[in-house]
Motif scaffolding. Structure first.
Motif, PDB file in Angstrom:
ATOM      1  N   PHE A  74       0.842  -1.191   0.000  1.00  0.00           N
ATOM      2  CA  PHE A  74       0.000   0.000   0.000  1.00  0.00           C
ATOM      3  C   PHE A  74       0.883   1.248   0.000  1.00  0.00           C
ATOM      4  CE2 PHE A  74      -3.794  -2.144   2.361  1.00  0.00           C
ATOM      5  CZ  PHE A  74      -4.073  -2.874   1.207  1.00  0.00           C
ATOM      6  N   TYR A  75       0.565   2.183  -0.880  1.00  0.00           N
ATOM      7  CA  TYR A  75       1.355   3.417  -0.993  1.00  0.00           C
ATOM      8  C   TYR A  75       1.477   4.131   0.345  1.00  0.00           C
ATOM      9  CZ  TYR A  75       2.015   8.428  -1.614  1.00  0.00           C
ATOM     10  OH  TYR A  75       2.426   9.723  -1.471  1.00  0.00           O
ATOM     11  N   PHE A  76       0.363   4.285   1.047  1.00  0.00           N
ATOM     12  CA  PHE A  76       0.366   5.019   2.312  1.00  0.00           C
ATOM     13  C   PHE A  76       1.342   4.388   3.298  1.00  0.00           C
ATOM     14  CE2 PHE A  76      -1.263   5.367   6.680  1.00  0.00           C
ATOM     15  CZ  PHE A  76      -1.253   6.736   6.835  1.00  0.00           C
ATOM     16  N   HIS A  77       1.241   3.074   3.505  1.00  0.00           N
ATOM     17  CA  HIS A  77       2.092   2.411   4.491  1.00  0.00           C
ATOM     18  C   HIS A  77       3.550   2.352   4.034  1.00  0.00           C
ATOM     19  CE1 HIS A  77      -1.175   1.373   7.149  1.00  0.00           C
ATOM     20  NE2 HIS A  77      -1.870   0.956   6.111  1.00  0.00           N
ATOM     21  N   ALA A  78       3.772   2.189   2.743  1.00  0.00           N
ATOM     22  CA  ALA A  78       5.148   2.173   2.231  1.00  0.00           C
ATOM     23  C   ALA A  78       5.831   3.501   2.503  1.00  0.00           C
ATOM     24  CB  ALA A  78       5.148   1.866   0.736  1.00  0.00           C
ATOM     25  N   TYR A 278      -9.620   8.479  -2.071  1.00  0.00           N
ATOM     26  CA  TYR A 278      -9.010   8.743  -0.767  1.00  0.00           C
ATOM     27  C   TYR A 278      -7.611   8.140  -0.719  1.00  0.00           C
ATOM     28  CZ  TYR A 278      -9.655  10.190   4.120  1.00  0.00           C
ATOM     29  OH  TYR A 278      -9.592  10.871   5.326  1.00  0.00           O
ATOM     30  N   SER A 279      -6.640   8.920  -0.313  1.00  0.00           N
ATOM     31  CA  SER A 279      -5.264   8.506  -0.032  1.00  0.00           C
ATOM     32  C   SER A 279      -4.216   9.242  -0.855  1.00  0.00           C
ATOM     33  CB  SER A 279      -5.058   6.993  -0.223  1.00  0.00           C
ATOM     34  OG  SER A 279      -3.818   6.607   0.312  1.00  0.00           O
ATOM     35  N   ASN A 280      -4.588   9.763  -2.007  1.00  0.00           N
ATOM     36  CA  ASN A 280      -3.631  10.422  -2.903  1.00  0.00           C
ATOM     37  C   ASN A 280      -2.531   9.458  -3.340  1.00  0.00           C
ATOM     38  OD1 ASN A 280      -2.786  12.540  -4.492  1.00  0.00           O
ATOM     39  ND2 ASN A 280      -1.572  13.511  -2.885  1.00  0.00           N
ATOM     40  N   ASP A 281      -2.951   8.251  -3.694  1.00  0.00           N
ATOM     41  CA  ASP A 281      -2.062   7.272  -4.323  1.00  0.00           C
ATOM     42  C   ASP A 281      -1.507   7.897  -5.610  1.00  0.00           C
ATOM     43  OD1 ASP A 281      -1.316   5.084  -6.178  1.00  0.00           O
ATOM     44  OD2 ASP A 281      -2.186   3.760  -4.659  1.00  0.00           O
ATOM     45  N   PRO A 282      -0.208   7.733  -5.899  1.00  0.00           N
ATOM     46  CA  PRO A 282       0.367   8.336  -7.120  1.00  0.00           C
ATOM     47  C   PRO A 282      -0.407   8.004  -8.396  1.00  0.00           C
ATOM     48  CG  PRO A 282       2.117   7.490  -5.731  1.00  0.00           C
ATOM     49  CD  PRO A 282       0.825   7.049  -5.093  1.00  0.00           C
ATOM     50  N   ARG A 283      -1.053   6.849  -8.441  1.00  0.00           N
ATOM     51  CA  ARG A 283      -1.821   6.480  -9.627  1.00  0.00           C
ATOM     52  C   ARG A 283      -2.958   7.460  -9.889  1.00  0.00           C
ATOM     53  NH1 ARG A 283      -3.861   0.681  -8.271  1.00  0.00           N
ATOM     54  NH2 ARG A 283      -4.125   1.766  -6.268  1.00  0.00           N
ATOM     55  N   SER A 284      -3.466   8.086  -8.832  1.00  0.00           N
ATOM     56  CA  SER A 284      -4.605   8.992  -8.993  1.00  0.00           C
ATOM     57  C   SER A 284      -4.229  10.259  -9.754  1.00  0.00           C
ATOM     58  CB  SER A 284      -5.187   9.369  -7.625  1.00  0.00           C
ATOM     59  OG  SER A 284      -4.252  10.118  -6.867  1.00  0.00           O
ATOM     60  N   SER A 285      -2.935  10.579  -9.791  1.00  0.00           N
ATOM     61  CA  SER A 285      -2.499  11.789 -10.486  1.00  0.00           C
ATOM     62  C   SER A 285      -2.039  11.531 -11.914  1.00  0.00           C
ATOM     63  CB  SER A 285      -1.368  12.476  -9.709  1.00  0.00           C
ATOM     64  OG  SER A 285      -0.216  11.650  -9.671  1.00  0.00           O
ATOM     65  N   PRO A 298       1.153  11.007   4.371  1.00  0.00           N
ATOM     66  CA  PRO A 298       1.884   9.950   5.081  1.00  0.00           C
ATOM     67  C   PRO A 298       3.229  10.400   5.622  1.00  0.00           C
ATOM     68  CG  PRO A 298       1.890   9.566   2.699  1.00  0.00           C
ATOM     69  CD  PRO A 298       0.901  10.661   2.958  1.00  0.00           C
ATOM     70  N   GLU A 299       3.823  11.426   5.005  1.00  0.00           N
ATOM     71  CA  GLU A 299       5.109  11.935   5.514  1.00  0.00           C
ATOM     72  C   GLU A 299       4.938  12.505   6.915  1.00  0.00           C
ATOM     73  OE1 GLU A 299       3.589  13.133   2.823  1.00  0.00           O
ATOM     74  OE2 GLU A 299       4.721  12.346   1.096  1.00  0.00           O
ATOM     75  N   ILE A 300       3.839  13.243   7.116  1.00  0.00           N
ATOM     76  CA  ILE A 300       3.561  13.818   8.441  1.00  0.00           C
ATOM     77  C   ILE A 300       3.265  12.713   9.443  1.00  0.00           C
ATOM     78  CG2 ILE A 300       1.985  15.293   9.756  1.00  0.00           C
ATOM     79  CD1 ILE A 300       1.626  16.997   7.259  1.00  0.00           C
ATOM     80  N   VAL A 301       2.504  11.707   9.005  1.00  0.00           N
ATOM     81  CA  VAL A 301       2.192  10.574   9.880  1.00  0.00           C
ATOM     82  C   VAL A 301       3.483   9.881  10.322  1.00  0.00           C
ATOM     83  CG1 VAL A 301       1.038   8.331  10.052  1.00  0.00           C
ATOM     84  CG2 VAL A 301      -0.074  10.218   8.824  1.00  0.00           C
ATOM     85  N   GLY A 302       4.383   9.626   9.377  1.00  0.00           N
ATOM     86  CA  GLY A 302       5.647   8.970   9.690  1.00  0.00           C
ATOM     87  C   GLY A 302       6.481   9.767  10.673  1.00  0.00           C
TER      88      GLY A 302
END
Length: 342
Positions: A74-78, A278-285, A298-302
């Motif tokens: 998953f992009y978010f967790h990666a 939801y999530s802003n996965d790179p594929r969405s752009s 996810p950077e802020i979460v990390g």
């Protein structure tokens, strides 16, 4: 030659303290690379190697932290993993990465494995179906710092929590579609056993209520958010007598599925049908048209996870006493072509 004598010999030869020798051999981040190289070079000449396992037993610290994620793919967790690992490494910690594959049974085994490995702390995003968190009790009983993130216990559990503002994300996604004129808004969500989807769904419901948009149960689906499941649900929606003019999906994979089905049926996006994921996965752009989505940052979460687990590990009070209210990380509505007014 004993370890202490070797430390003293190296220290005398280099004009530094034995404690600096120890830190250099353990790659402590506050010791310069130049000093580390000199110490390690001389240690090699003296045929001396440090036994990290023995050292950890003496200090009761292993300088390791475990993290459990549902799926590394998953992009978010990666992204979260990369940020956490980089920040912890700078502070002298190694990260042990574990994947539950969304299996509560595997998650239980991983918790026990990390405990047996004597990690200094644990970070965990639970599975979609974890409702009993008692397997984490071994950590809290032993005062091992524990931080849940993203997928977290719905009810109180004595551990620190870092989570996104999923209710706000769901509300803003639905509100965005409503303000664009959508009157029949479908929703695809994950299982409500998971806090993420429970909160995003609640936000969607409250947005409909605020703007007096009818809620249509037949247009709402709850299941694992795979591409196949999303396509099947969206095909059902478009077979209904009253067609949707917008959809909010609780992840970007489902949003891409909605776009694929719309194309197959000759439905124009965004003219006839608007999409928010939801999530802003790179594929969405990179897909065309680009998918409007909720960025979870996810950077802020990390960053917050690394700060939180280190604060708990270094805290002098008991870990339960250090627990505060959940840390809520921000979300941002990222508007792209799938919901723009033409």
């Amino acid at each position: 030659m004993s370890k202490n004598k070797t430390f003293i010999e190296i220290a005398k030869a280099l004009g530094i303290s034995p404690s600096t020798v120890s830190r250099a051999l353990n790659d402590h981040p506050r010791i310069s690379n130049e000093t580390k190289q000199k110490v390690k070079k001389l240690a090699l000449e003296l045929d001396f190697t440090l036994n990290p396992m023995a050292s950890s037993f003496r200090s009761n610290k292993t300088q390791t932290i475990g993290i459990i994620v549902p799926r590394i793919s998953f992009y978010f967790h990666a992204t979260v993993l990369t940020v956490v690992q980089n920040l912890l490494w700078k502070e002298g910690y190694q990260l042990i990465i574990c994947q539950s594959n969304d299996s509560p049974e595997v998650e239980k085994e991983l918790v026990n494995t990390l405990y047996a490995s004597r990690v200094d702390g644990v970070i965990a995003a639970t599975t979609l179906y974890t409702t009993d968190f008692s397997h984490y009790d071994i950590l809290t009983r032993k005062q091992i710092p524990l931080v849940f993130y993203d997928r977290v216990p719905v009810n109180y559990y004595p551990a620190q929590i870092v989570k996104g503002d999923d209710y706000k994300g769901g509300f803003e996604a639905a509100e965005h579609l409503i303000k664009l004129g959508c009157k029949s808004i479908a929703h695809i969500s994950g299982p409500l056993t998971c806090n993420l989807y429970k909160d995003r769904y609640a936000g969607y419901i409250d947005a409909l209520k605020k703007y007096k948009i009818p809620y249509r149960q037949e247009m709402v689906f709850f299941h694992e958010l795979s591409m196949d499941n999303a396509v099947e649900s969206i095909q059902k929606i478009f077979k209904m007598e009253t067609k949707p003019d917008g959809i909010f999906t609780a992840n970007d994979t489902s949003a891409i599925g909605a776009l694929m089905v719309a194309r197959e049926l000759g439905i124009e996006v965004p003219k006839e049908f608007k999409i928010v994921g939801y999530s802003n996965d790179p594929r969405s752009s990179i897909i065309s048209p680009g998918i409007t989505t909720i960025d979870q940052h996810p950077e802020i979460v990390g960053q917050q996870l690394a700060i939180t687990i280190l604060d708990l590990i270094r805290g002098t009070e008991t870990k339960v006493e250090l627990i505060t209210e959940p840390t809520i990380t921000p979300i941002t509505l990222t508007i792209r072509e799938s919901s723009k007014v033409l």
